[in-house]
Each structure stands twice: as C-alpha cells, then as structure tokens.
Design a protein around this motif. Structure first.
Motif, mmCIF file in Angstrom:
data_model
loop_
_atom_site.group_PDB
_atom_site.id
_atom_site.type_symbol
_atom_site.label_atom_id
_atom_site.label_comp_id
_atom_site.label_asym_id
_atom_site.label_seq_id
_atom_site.Cartn_x
_atom_site.Cartn_y
_atom_site.Cartn_z
ATOM 1 N N ASN A 22 0.819 -1.167 0.121
ATOM 2 C CA ASN A 22 -0.220 -0.044 0.008
ATOM 3 C C ASN A 22 0.934 1.180 -0.113
ATOM 4 O O ASN A 22 0.415 2.132 0.604
ATOM 5 C CB ASN A 22 -0.851 -0.090 1.191
ATOM 6 N N ILE A 72 -9.005 -3.635 -11.538
ATOM 7 C CA ILE A 72 -9.260 -3.347 -10.240
ATOM 8 C C ILE A 72 -10.472 -3.468 -9.764
ATOM 9 O O ILE A 72 -10.760 -3.856 -8.501
ATOM 10 C CB ILE A 72 -8.979 -1.871 -9.962
ATOM 11 N N LYS A 103 -10.669 -6.316 -7.084
ATOM 12 C CA LYS A 103 -10.565 -5.615 -5.653
ATOM 13 C C LYS A 103 -11.995 -4.921 -5.224
ATOM 14 O O LYS A 103 -12.055 -4.312 -4.200
ATOM 15 C CB LYS A 103 -9.494 -4.522 -5.735
ATOM 16 N N ASN A 104 -12.729 -4.973 -6.080
ATOM 17 C CA ASN A 104 -14.032 -4.338 -6.219
ATOM 18 C C ASN A 104 -13.996 -2.664 -5.595
ATOM 19 O O ASN A 104 -14.485 -2.217 -4.653
ATOM 20 C CB ASN A 104 -15.055 -5.104 -5.195
ATOM 21 N N PHE A 141 -2.202 -1.710 -6.759
ATOM 22 C CA PHE A 141 -2.874 -3.115 -7.060
ATOM 23 C C PHE A 141 -2.461 -4.159 -7.611
ATOM 24 O O PHE A 141 -3.055 -5.147 -7.947
ATOM 25 C CB PHE A 141 -4.606 -2.443 -7.384
ATOM 26 N N GLU A 191 -1.654 -7.906 -6.299
ATOM 27 C CA GLU A 191 -2.891 -8.793 -5.939
ATOM 28 C C GLU A 191 -3.413 -9.296 -7.504
ATOM 29 O O GLU A 191 -3.810 -10.295 -7.564
ATOM 30 C CB GLU A 191 -3.756 -7.970 -5.210
ATOM 31 N N ILE A 192 -3.536 -8.232 -8.323
ATOM 32 C CA ILE A 192 -4.209 -8.497 -9.681
ATOM 33 C C ILE A 192 -3.524 -9.661 -10.212
ATOM 34 O O ILE A 192 -4.058 -10.483 -10.903
ATOM 35 C CB ILE A 192 -4.465 -7.263 -10.274
ATOM 36 N N LYS A 249 -4.084 -12.870 -8.953
ATOM 37 C CA LYS A 249 -5.268 -13.324 -9.369
ATOM 38 C C LYS A 249 -5.543 -13.799 -10.807
ATOM 39 O O LYS A 249 -6.063 -15.107 -11.124
ATOM 40 C CB LYS A 249 -6.370 -12.554 -9.141
#
Length: 203
Positions: free
Chosen positions: A48, A122, A126-127, A157, A160-161, A164
């Motif tokens: 972050n 995103i 990640k919503n 992001f 994490e993207i 996935k």
C-alpha cells in the motif's frame, strides 16, 4: 487504509528497500516516444505504498532507479508495459529485466471479457472503482495531490491483480503461453522504437 505516497525528485533514495517484487508504471507527455518525454516513474512494493519519481528531464540521471529496473533479481509488474518500457529505454537508457504484465495476463486469462483496462481489473478483483480522470493530464509540471493519487492507483493494486490472473492462467493451462509472450515483450519494444508498429505476423 490510506496509501503511503512519497514524491522523490530525480531518483529513488539510496537507502530505500522495496523488496524483490515491485509494481512499476510511467507517465509521459503522450504516447509518441521520441516526441513525448517520460515525466514520472511510480513504484510500489505491494504494501500500500507508492514512490513517485519526478525525473530530471534535462539529463534523466537516475542511477538508483536504473539499477533496480535492470536488476534481474527484482521482478517488475507492469500493466501494458509495452509503452512504459519503450519510454524507459529511450530516456533512461535502461533495459528493464524480469517483467510481468497484467494486461497480457488478462488478455490470455480473461477470455470471457473484451475489456482489459486496469480500471476494469481493479473493479473485478478488488471491488474498487478508481477514477481515471487524470489519465490525460499534464504530468510535466508541478503535481497536484489528485495526480499523485492517480499515479499511486496505477501501481498499488498490481501485485494482487497479477496473483489472481496467474491463478486463472494456471487453471486454464495458459501459463506457459503467458511466459512465452513475456519473453517477446522486449523485442516488441525494440520493434516499436524502430517504428515497426504494425503486427509483423500479419499477412
């Protein structure tokens, strides 16, 4: 949780530790590499944070940044790295190594969609609905807090993207095809810089 955004002038600090996997993005004055200069590089460690380097466009001397981009032991995650890598090579004289790319991964993994923008990824994974209002703003001068936030969203992001998307690529037996595409990416950049923009495989 608020994003830790730091603006650095000219280069990364000497003592900054970012880890072995970073997300990277660039901002330019346009998409014509030889006309539109590279203005910013933003980097996230995946925690972050966003480190935004405002480059000295008189000389592009940034040895710390250049070292991390060329370091084969540091993985760099881009989204549509083709444009970033061309500007990096042309202005920083750096050949970025050990590259991942969420746009390439998305096109291979998400064959159920025809939209592979970062905003879409995103939102799906990640919503979070990010604003792309400043995508076409002037990054060549003093930066506003809104521009800095936009730059941060382009990298925070990506870790994490990519994870996935990699799960889908493995599940659908497309991971090796993805790796082969990544092996060609720097060659695609060389073709762009040599002004071969069209698909050389086309009839």
């Amino acid at each position: 949780m608020s994003t830790d955004i730091k603006l650095h002038k000219n280069d990364l600090p000497d003592d900054l530790q970012l880890g072995n996997v970073i997300a990277v993005d660039g901002e330019f004055m346009g998409l014509n590499v030889k006309r539109d200069p590279l203005c910013l590089i933003q980097i996230s460690s995946g925690k972050n944070d966003a480190h935004i380097i405002q480059l000295d466009r008189n000389n592009y001397i940034a040895p710390n940044l250049k070292e991390i981009l060329e370091n084969e032991n540091v993985t760099k995650i881009f989204h549509y790295g083709r444009a970033d890598l061309a500007h990096i090579k042309y202005y920083l004289k750096a050949k970025t190594k050990n590259i991942l790319d969420t746009k390439i991964a998305s096109k291979l993994a998400r064959s159920y969609s025809d939209n592979h923008s970062l905003k879409t990824l995103i939102k799906e994974f990640k919503n979070v609905d990010i604003s792309k209002q400043f995508q076409s703003s002037d990054f060549g001068g003093e930066l506003t807090s809104a521009q800095l936030k936009y730059c941060a969203n382009d990298v925070i992001f990506l870790h994490e993207i990519h994870s996935k998307l990699e799960e889908i690529l493995i599940r659908e037996n497309r991971i090796n095809l993805y790796k082969q595409c990544l092996n060609f990416l720097n060659t695609r950049v060389e073709l762009d810089l040599a002004l071969f923009k069209d698909d050389i495989w086309a009839h």
